[in-house]
Scaffold this motif. Structure first.
Motif, mmCIF file in Angstrom:
data_model
loop_
_atom_site.group_PDB
_atom_site.id
_atom_site.type_symbol
_atom_site.label_atom_id
_atom_site.label_comp_id
_atom_site.label_asym_id
_atom_site.label_seq_id
_atom_site.Cartn_x
_atom_site.Cartn_y
_atom_site.Cartn_z
ATOM 1 N N ALA A 166 53.313 83.730 -0.409
ATOM 2 C CA ALA A 166 53.281 82.665 -0.208
ATOM 3 C C ALA A 166 51.236 82.340 -0.277
ATOM 4 O O ALA A 166 50.641 83.523 -0.136
ATOM 5 C CB ALA A 166 53.422 82.246 1.147
ATOM 6 N N ASP A 167 51.047 81.013 -0.964
ATOM 7 C CA ASP A 167 49.581 80.565 -0.600
ATOM 8 C C ASP A 167 49.923 79.622 0.392
ATOM 9 O O ASP A 167 48.761 80.161 1.621
ATOM 10 C CB ASP A 167 49.902 79.936 -1.820
ATOM 11 C CG ASP A 167 50.271 80.186 -2.856
ATOM 12 O OD1 ASP A 167 49.051 81.680 -3.414
ATOM 13 O OD2 ASP A 167 51.040 79.771 -3.972
ATOM 14 N N VAL A 168 50.877 79.505 1.407
ATOM 15 C CA VAL A 168 50.336 78.951 2.003
ATOM 16 C C VAL A 168 51.459 79.064 3.530
ATOM 17 O O VAL A 168 52.675 78.787 2.739
ATOM 18 C CB VAL A 168 50.099 77.411 2.658
ATOM 19 C CG1 VAL A 168 49.821 76.672 4.241
ATOM 20 C CG2 VAL A 168 48.911 76.753 2.023
ATOM 21 N N SER A 169 51.428 79.322 4.531
ATOM 22 C CA SER A 169 52.990 79.524 5.360
ATOM 23 C C SER A 169 52.766 78.425 6.406
ATOM 24 O O SER A 169 51.294 78.163 7.167
ATOM 25 C CB SER A 169 53.388 80.213 6.092
ATOM 26 O OG SER A 169 53.890 81.315 4.945
ATOM 27 N N LEU A 170 53.757 77.874 6.919
ATOM 28 C CA LEU A 170 53.524 76.436 7.595
ATOM 29 C C LEU A 170 54.866 77.066 8.449
ATOM 30 O O LEU A 170 55.622 76.826 8.518
ATOM 31 C CB LEU A 170 53.973 74.664 6.785
ATOM 32 C CG LEU A 170 53.056 74.575 6.491
ATOM 33 C CD1 LEU A 170 54.250 74.428 5.348
ATOM 34 C CD2 LEU A 170 52.916 72.831 6.504
ATOM 35 N N HIS A 171 54.705 76.424 10.610
ATOM 36 C CA HIS A 171 55.387 76.744 11.262
ATOM 37 C C HIS A 171 55.778 75.412 11.102
ATOM 38 O O HIS A 171 55.589 74.211 11.356
ATOM 39 C CB HIS A 171 55.086 77.402 12.195
ATOM 40 C CG HIS A 171 55.514 76.915 13.993
ATOM 41 N ND1 HIS A 171 55.383 76.021 14.814
ATOM 42 C CD2 HIS A 171 57.373 77.281 13.746
ATOM 43 C CE1 HIS A 171 56.308 76.731 15.563
ATOM 44 N NE2 HIS A 171 56.904 77.028 15.633
ATOM 45 N N LEU A 172 56.851 75.492 11.371
ATOM 46 C CA LEU A 172 58.054 73.982 11.325
ATOM 47 C C LEU A 172 59.075 73.893 13.001
ATOM 48 O O LEU A 172 59.271 75.603 12.899
ATOM 49 C CB LEU A 172 59.040 74.157 10.198
ATOM 50 C CG LEU A 172 58.353 74.077 8.010
ATOM 51 C CD1 LEU A 172 59.723 74.026 7.389
ATOM 52 C CD2 LEU A 172 57.369 73.127 8.176
ATOM 53 N N VAL A 173 59.338 73.029 13.016
ATOM 54 C CA VAL A 173 60.241 73.125 14.389
ATOM 55 C C VAL A 173 61.199 71.494 14.026
ATOM 56 O O VAL A 173 60.590 70.675 13.165
ATOM 57 C CB VAL A 173 59.360 72.795 15.826
ATOM 58 C CG1 VAL A 173 58.935 73.712 16.021
ATOM 59 C CG2 VAL A 173 59.021 71.447 15.414
#
Length: 360
Positions: A130-137
């Protein structure tokens, strides 16, 4: 993964008077500045170099944390002359990174307490290329946050910042404030001007066809934007609900720092912290609260889910519930303050002048 950017430039206006003398990330939480927990957890996950992006009260960070060697990593400090927003701060701090264009860079906000598996987030980012990964909740009420819907493979589909209508609430997944960037993406953020990573950078990347990956991990997560959140986070750290190598003592119902005095007959519970030089008088009951250095809780006072500032005093028999008392303030005997009351720094509240009535 060895590098990270830590965003700590916010003014914390919603937390005043807690943040009048102290930037939000430096507010004592479970006995140490909140940032100590974040840095310690990052070090435990394998981070060896952190660039701290500072702005408000920037001068207080380096004297406390130094070069980072006490945490087993190296720390650098970048100061914004004017607030640059999240994206601008990331770009500004990125000048101090040492990795190549394809290296992974952890980016996290200085006001989020989470039990996130940091190493796992980085591994998922690299596995997805990925170019950017995000932590999601996932949260029950996502209206105050940025919504991030994903497809079954975790690919981000859209961004909706703080939805205003029911039609905009298309998911319960929110941006949890921790990311992994490809270094080249950081370098592509415009320099020298304010940029919102949530409103400009991420939507722009998505529109350009970049790969943004969401990692949903329903672990402990707390946004420390309000006093009650900091108080709860501190109690949870003391009780071991969320782990941190930086807690300076054993997990339990209370944490009493060296130099504090707790009289016989006083009762501490619920993850209460009593700071160095503070004094809890006989008969006082303190539950789930933060009592900072050199503060005094008078005899038979009752303090619940409250924050008592450094050098502040609470008089005999006074009842505080969900209250913040600023640094150096004095609340006289026989008062009752509840439901989010805030006493400003250095203020003096005489004895027996305020009573709380639930029917008022």
């Amino acid at each position: 993964m060895t590098e990270a950017i830590l965003l700590v430039g916010g003014q914390g206006t919603r937390l005043r008077p807690v943040t009048v003398n102290t930037p939000k990330p430096m507010v004592p939480t479970a006995g140490v500045p909140f940032l100590a927990h974040q840095i310690a957890r990052a070090a435990a996950a394998g981070v060896t170099h952190i660039v701290m992006a500072t702005c408000y009260l920037a001068e207080v960070f380096e004297p406390y944390f130094g070069d980072g060697s006490d945490f087993g990593l190296s720390l650098e400090y970048v100061v914004e002359d004017e607030p640059l927003g999240t994206g601008g701060a990331i770009r500004n701090a990125g000048q101090r990174l040492t990795g190549g264009p394809d290296s992974s860079v952890l980016v996290f906000n200085g006001d989020i307490l989470t039990g996130l598996d940091i190493r796992g987030l980085v591994e998922a980012h690299e596995a997805a290329d990925a170019d950017v990964s995000l932590h999601l909740v996932r949260v029950e009420d996502p209206r105050a946050f940025g919504l991030v819907p994903t497809d079954p493979d975790g690919r981000v589909l859209a961004f909706t910042e703080k939805p205003q209508t029911p039609e905009e609430i298309i998911t319960d997944q929110i941006n949890a404030g921790c990311y992994v960037f490809r270094r080249s993406v950081i370098d592509s953020i415009p320099a020298g001007r304010p940029v919102s990573v949530e409103r400009e950078t991420f939507p722009g990347l998505l529109a350009s066809g970049a790969t943004l990956h969401g990692v949903t991990e329903n672990t402990y997560w707390m946004d420390l934007g309000k006093p009650e959140s900091i108080i709860q986070a501190s109690a949870d750290l003391v009780r071991g609900v969320v782990p941190s190598p930086a807690v300076p003592g054993r997990r339990g119902e209370s944490l009493v720092l060296p130099g504090a005095q707790v009289a016989a007959g006083a009762k501490l519970s619920g993850g209460t912290v009593v700071g160095a030089g503070a004094r809890i008088e006989a008969g006082a009951v303190v539950q789930g609260s933060i009592v900072l250095d050199d503060a005094v809780i008078g005899p038979d006072a009752q303090v619940n889910a409250s924050l008592i500032g450094a050098r502040a005093s609470v008089g005999a028999r006074t009842v505080l519930d969900g209250t913040v008392v600023g640094d150096g303030a004095s609340v006289g005997a026989d008062n009752e303050l509840r439901a989010g009351a805030r006493v400003w720094c250095e203020a003096e509240l005489p004895a027996a002048v305020i009573r709380f009535s639930p029917d008022a």
